[in-house]
Design an enzyme around this catalytic site. Structure first.
Site, PDB file in Angstrom:
ATOM      1  N   ASP A   9       0.784  -1.237   0.000  1.00  0.00           N
ATOM      2  CA  ASP A   9       0.000   0.000   0.000  1.00  0.00           C
ATOM      3  C   ASP A   9       0.821   1.295   0.000  1.00  0.00           C
ATOM      4  O   ASP A   9       0.501   2.245   0.739  1.00  0.00           O
ATOM      5  CB  ASP A   9      -0.958   0.018   1.194  1.00  0.00           C
ATOM      6  CG  ASP A   9      -1.978  -1.110   1.153  1.00  0.00           C
ATOM      7  OD1 ASP A   9      -1.925  -1.937   0.233  1.00  0.00           O
ATOM      8  OD2 ASP A   9      -2.814  -1.165   2.067  1.00  0.00           O
ATOM      9  N   HIS A  62     -16.520   0.413   5.527  1.00  0.00           N
ATOM     10  CA  HIS A  62     -15.137   0.860   5.706  1.00  0.00           C
ATOM     11  C   HIS A  62     -15.034   2.386   5.667  1.00  0.00           C
ATOM     12  O   HIS A  62     -14.240   2.971   6.391  1.00  0.00           O
ATOM     13  CB  HIS A  62     -14.276   0.224   4.611  1.00  0.00           C
ATOM     14  CG  HIS A  62     -12.807   0.336   4.815  1.00  0.00           C
ATOM     15  ND1 HIS A  62     -12.147  -0.175   5.903  1.00  0.00           N
ATOM     16  CD2 HIS A  62     -11.843   0.898   4.035  1.00  0.00           C
ATOM     17  CE1 HIS A  62     -10.845   0.062   5.805  1.00  0.00           C
ATOM     18  NE2 HIS A  62     -10.643   0.721   4.673  1.00  0.00           N
ATOM     19  N   HIS A  78     -10.756   7.001   0.919  1.00  0.00           N
ATOM     20  CA  HIS A  78      -9.344   6.951   0.534  1.00  0.00           C
ATOM     21  C   HIS A  78      -9.151   5.876  -0.527  1.00  0.00           C
ATOM     22  O   HIS A  78      -9.933   4.934  -0.618  1.00  0.00           O
ATOM     23  CB  HIS A  78      -8.453   6.650   1.749  1.00  0.00           C
ATOM     24  CG  HIS A  78      -8.743   5.331   2.396  1.00  0.00           C
ATOM     25  ND1 HIS A  78      -9.777   5.155   3.293  1.00  0.00           N
ATOM     26  CD2 HIS A  78      -8.156   4.122   2.263  1.00  0.00           C
ATOM     27  CE1 HIS A  78      -9.809   3.886   3.690  1.00  0.00           C
ATOM     28  NE2 HIS A  78      -8.837   3.236   3.065  1.00  0.00           N
ATOM     29  N   LYS A 103      -6.919  -4.698  -3.297  1.00  0.00           N
ATOM     30  CA  LYS A 103      -7.693  -5.217  -2.178  1.00  0.00           C
ATOM     31  C   LYS A 103      -8.719  -4.184  -1.727  1.00  0.00           C
ATOM     32  O   LYS A 103      -8.588  -3.003  -2.027  1.00  0.00           O
ATOM     33  CB  LYS A 103      -6.777  -5.622  -1.027  1.00  0.00           C
ATOM     34  CG  LYS A 103      -5.907  -4.520  -0.468  1.00  0.00           C
ATOM     35  CD  LYS A 103      -4.893  -5.086   0.522  1.00  0.00           C
ATOM     36  CE  LYS A 103      -4.060  -4.022   1.172  1.00  0.00           C
ATOM     37  NZ  LYS A 103      -4.794  -3.089   2.016  1.00  0.00           N
ATOM     38  N   CYS A 145      -1.988  -2.319   7.662  1.00  0.00           N
ATOM     39  CA  CYS A 145      -1.908  -3.273   6.554  1.00  0.00           C
ATOM     40  C   CYS A 145      -0.620  -4.087   6.537  1.00  0.00           C
ATOM     41  O   CYS A 145      -0.632  -5.242   6.137  1.00  0.00           O
ATOM     42  CB  CYS A 145      -2.149  -2.553   5.236  1.00  0.00           C
ATOM     43  SG  CYS A 145      -3.826  -1.865   5.170  1.00  0.00           S
TER      44      CYS A 145
END
Length: 194
Positions: A9, A62, A78, A103, A145
């Site tokens: 990420d 989320h 985001h 993801k 993450c």
């Protein structure tokens, strides 16, 4: 060669100026680039993940669409698919990346194991196909993450090494706690530069 590198990420929304900016994110992107340029041949796979959330959608709760985000389970919007925030940080050279994983496509997702390649393969499948036993992990964020990806890799029976100078976390205390948890779970904490 039975080793993989996960680059987790390293995206514009997680580096300076992004929606969920992590201090030191740009510098981590540049250090990962330097490391990969010097060590790409050490890896059978170089997997880069990105959050890739749906636009105009709460992505399974989320995104905080009503009220303020709690920054535990709900977050500001985001890494929305197709936006600049979802793209890799410009300091990250992805030329050596062998597999790109997206993801969080409509659901909360933290680990690279929750994503898929564009042709639908999972990270677990990629590791099994190549007989990968060892996984090095770099990226953002140490306390979210990176942590989730490392714990999943350990759960999948891989030996995990966290490249501690190639990660950046949301907060020092939670990042330190995540690294301690990962070490307790069996991960090696390593520094790439003396």
């Amino acid at each position: 060669m039975t080793k993989a590198l996960f680059i987790v990420d390293v995206q514009n929304d997680f580096t300076e100026g992004g929606a969920l900016a992590v201090e030191g994110g740009d510098a981590v992107a540049e250090r990962i680039t330097e490391f990969v340029r010097a060590h790409a041949d050490d890896y059978a796979l170089v997997v880069a993940s990105r959050d890739w959330h749906h636009p105009d959608h709460d992505n399974g709760g989320h995104f905080a669409v009503e009220g303020e985000p709690d920054f535990v389970d709900t977050w500001p919007a985001h890494c929305v698919a197709g936006t600049p925030g979802a793209e890799y940080d410009p300091g990250l050279d992805t030329a050596a990346v062998t597999h790109h994983v997206k993801k969080g496509q409509g659901v909360p997702a933290y680990s690279v194991f929750e994503g898929t390649t564009d042709d639908g393969r999972t990270v677990a499948e990629l590791l099994a196909e190549r007989g990968i036993l060892d996984v090095d992990i770099a990226g953002i964020a140490t306390d979210y993450c990176v942590r989730a990806s490392a714990l999943d890799a350990i759960e999948h029976g891989r030996r995990v090494r966290i490249l501690t100078d190639l990660v950046a976390g949301v907060a020092p205390a939670s990042s330190d706690a995540a690294l301690a948890e990962l070490a307790h779970a069996g991960a090696e904490l390593a520094v790439t530069q003396p």
